[in-house]
Design a protein around this motif. Structure first.
Motif, short mmCIF file in Angstrom:
data_model
loop_
_atom_site.label_atom_id
_atom_site.label_comp_id
_atom_site.label_asym_id
_atom_site.label_seq_id
_atom_site.Cartn_x
_atom_site.Cartn_y
_atom_site.Cartn_z
N HIS A 172 0.84 -1.20 0.00
CA HIS A 172 0.00 0.00 0.00
C HIS A 172 0.87 1.25 0.00
N ALA A 173 1.86 1.28 0.88
CA ALA A 173 2.75 2.44 0.97
C ALA A 173 3.53 2.65 -0.32
N LEU A 174 3.99 1.57 -0.93
CA LEU A 174 4.73 1.69 -2.19
C LEU A 174 3.87 2.24 -3.31
N ILE A 175 2.62 1.82 -3.37
CA ILE A 175 1.73 2.31 -4.43
C ILE A 175 1.44 3.79 -4.24
N VAL A 176 1.18 4.21 -3.01
CA VAL A 176 0.99 5.64 -2.74
C VAL A 176 2.27 6.40 -3.07
N GLY A 177 3.41 5.84 -2.67
CA GLY A 177 4.70 6.48 -2.96
C GLY A 177 4.96 6.60 -4.44
N LEU A 178 4.57 5.59 -5.21
CA LEU A 178 4.74 5.65 -6.66
C LEU A 178 3.88 6.75 -7.26
N GLY A 179 2.65 6.87 -6.78
CA GLY A 179 1.79 7.96 -7.23
C GLY A 179 2.37 9.32 -6.86
N ALA A 180 2.88 9.42 -5.64
CA ALA A 180 3.49 10.68 -5.18
C ALA A 180 4.72 11.02 -5.99
N LEU A 181 5.57 10.04 -6.26
CA LEU A 181 6.77 10.28 -7.06
C LEU A 181 6.41 10.68 -8.48
N THR A 182 5.41 10.03 -9.06
CA THR A 182 4.97 10.36 -10.41
C THR A 182 4.51 11.81 -10.49
N MET A 183 3.66 12.22 -9.54
CA MET A 183 3.18 13.60 -9.55
C MET A 183 4.31 14.57 -9.26
N SER A 184 5.24 14.21 -8.41
CA SER A 184 6.37 15.08 -8.10
C SER A 184 7.19 15.38 -9.35
N ILE A 185 7.43 14.35 -10.15
CA ILE A 185 8.20 14.55 -11.39
C ILE A 185 7.40 15.39 -12.38
N ILE A 186 6.11 15.13 -12.49
CA ILE A 186 5.27 15.93 -13.40
C ILE A 186 5.27 17.39 -12.97
N LEU A 187 5.11 17.65 -11.67
CA LEU A 187 5.10 19.03 -11.18
C LEU A 187 6.45 19.71 -11.35
N ALA A 188 7.53 18.98 -11.09
CA ALA A 188 8.87 19.55 -11.25
C ALA A 188 9.11 19.98 -12.70
#
Length: 104
Positions: free
Chosen positions: A78-94
């Motif tokens: 669960h934590a990894l999937i949320v983290g993957l979503g967070a990382l994906t959005m972080s890269i998109i926003l950056a």
């Protein structure tokens, strides 16, 4: 666990990360890009709009994590999937905001 729950957790991570720059910009009184600006995503919206948009993203992220399935941070998957979503959005926003603030 259904795949739909994992998809919900991934998008929950996306929304929670997207909330941060908007909410922080808003509460510090700075204008920032939102989908409501002109042109959308490029023009600046007021601090108030950013607080509202950031808050909306926090609420959606919360709902996607804690009201779909049985999300548990102690479960690594669960934590990894949320983290993957967070990382994906972080890269998109950056990459998106880097165009405006010299981050590319």
């Amino acid at each position: 666990m259904r795949w739909k729950h994992y998809l919900s957790y991934f998008f929950g991570g996306l929304f929670l990360v997207n909330a941060v720059p908007h909410f922080i910009s808003g509460i510090t009184g700075h204008p920032f890009q939102t989908p409501f600006a002109s042109p959308p995503g490029e023009g600046l919206s007021s601090a108030t709009i950013n607080v509202l948009w950031g808050s909306f993203n926090f609420v959606v992220g919360y709902l996607l994590l804690w009201h779909v399935g049985t999300f548990e941070f102690r479960k690594t998957r669960h934590a990894l999937i949320v983290g993957l979503g967070a990382l994906t959005m972080s890269i998109i926003l950056a990459r998106s905001f880097g165009r405006f603030y010299g981050g590319l």
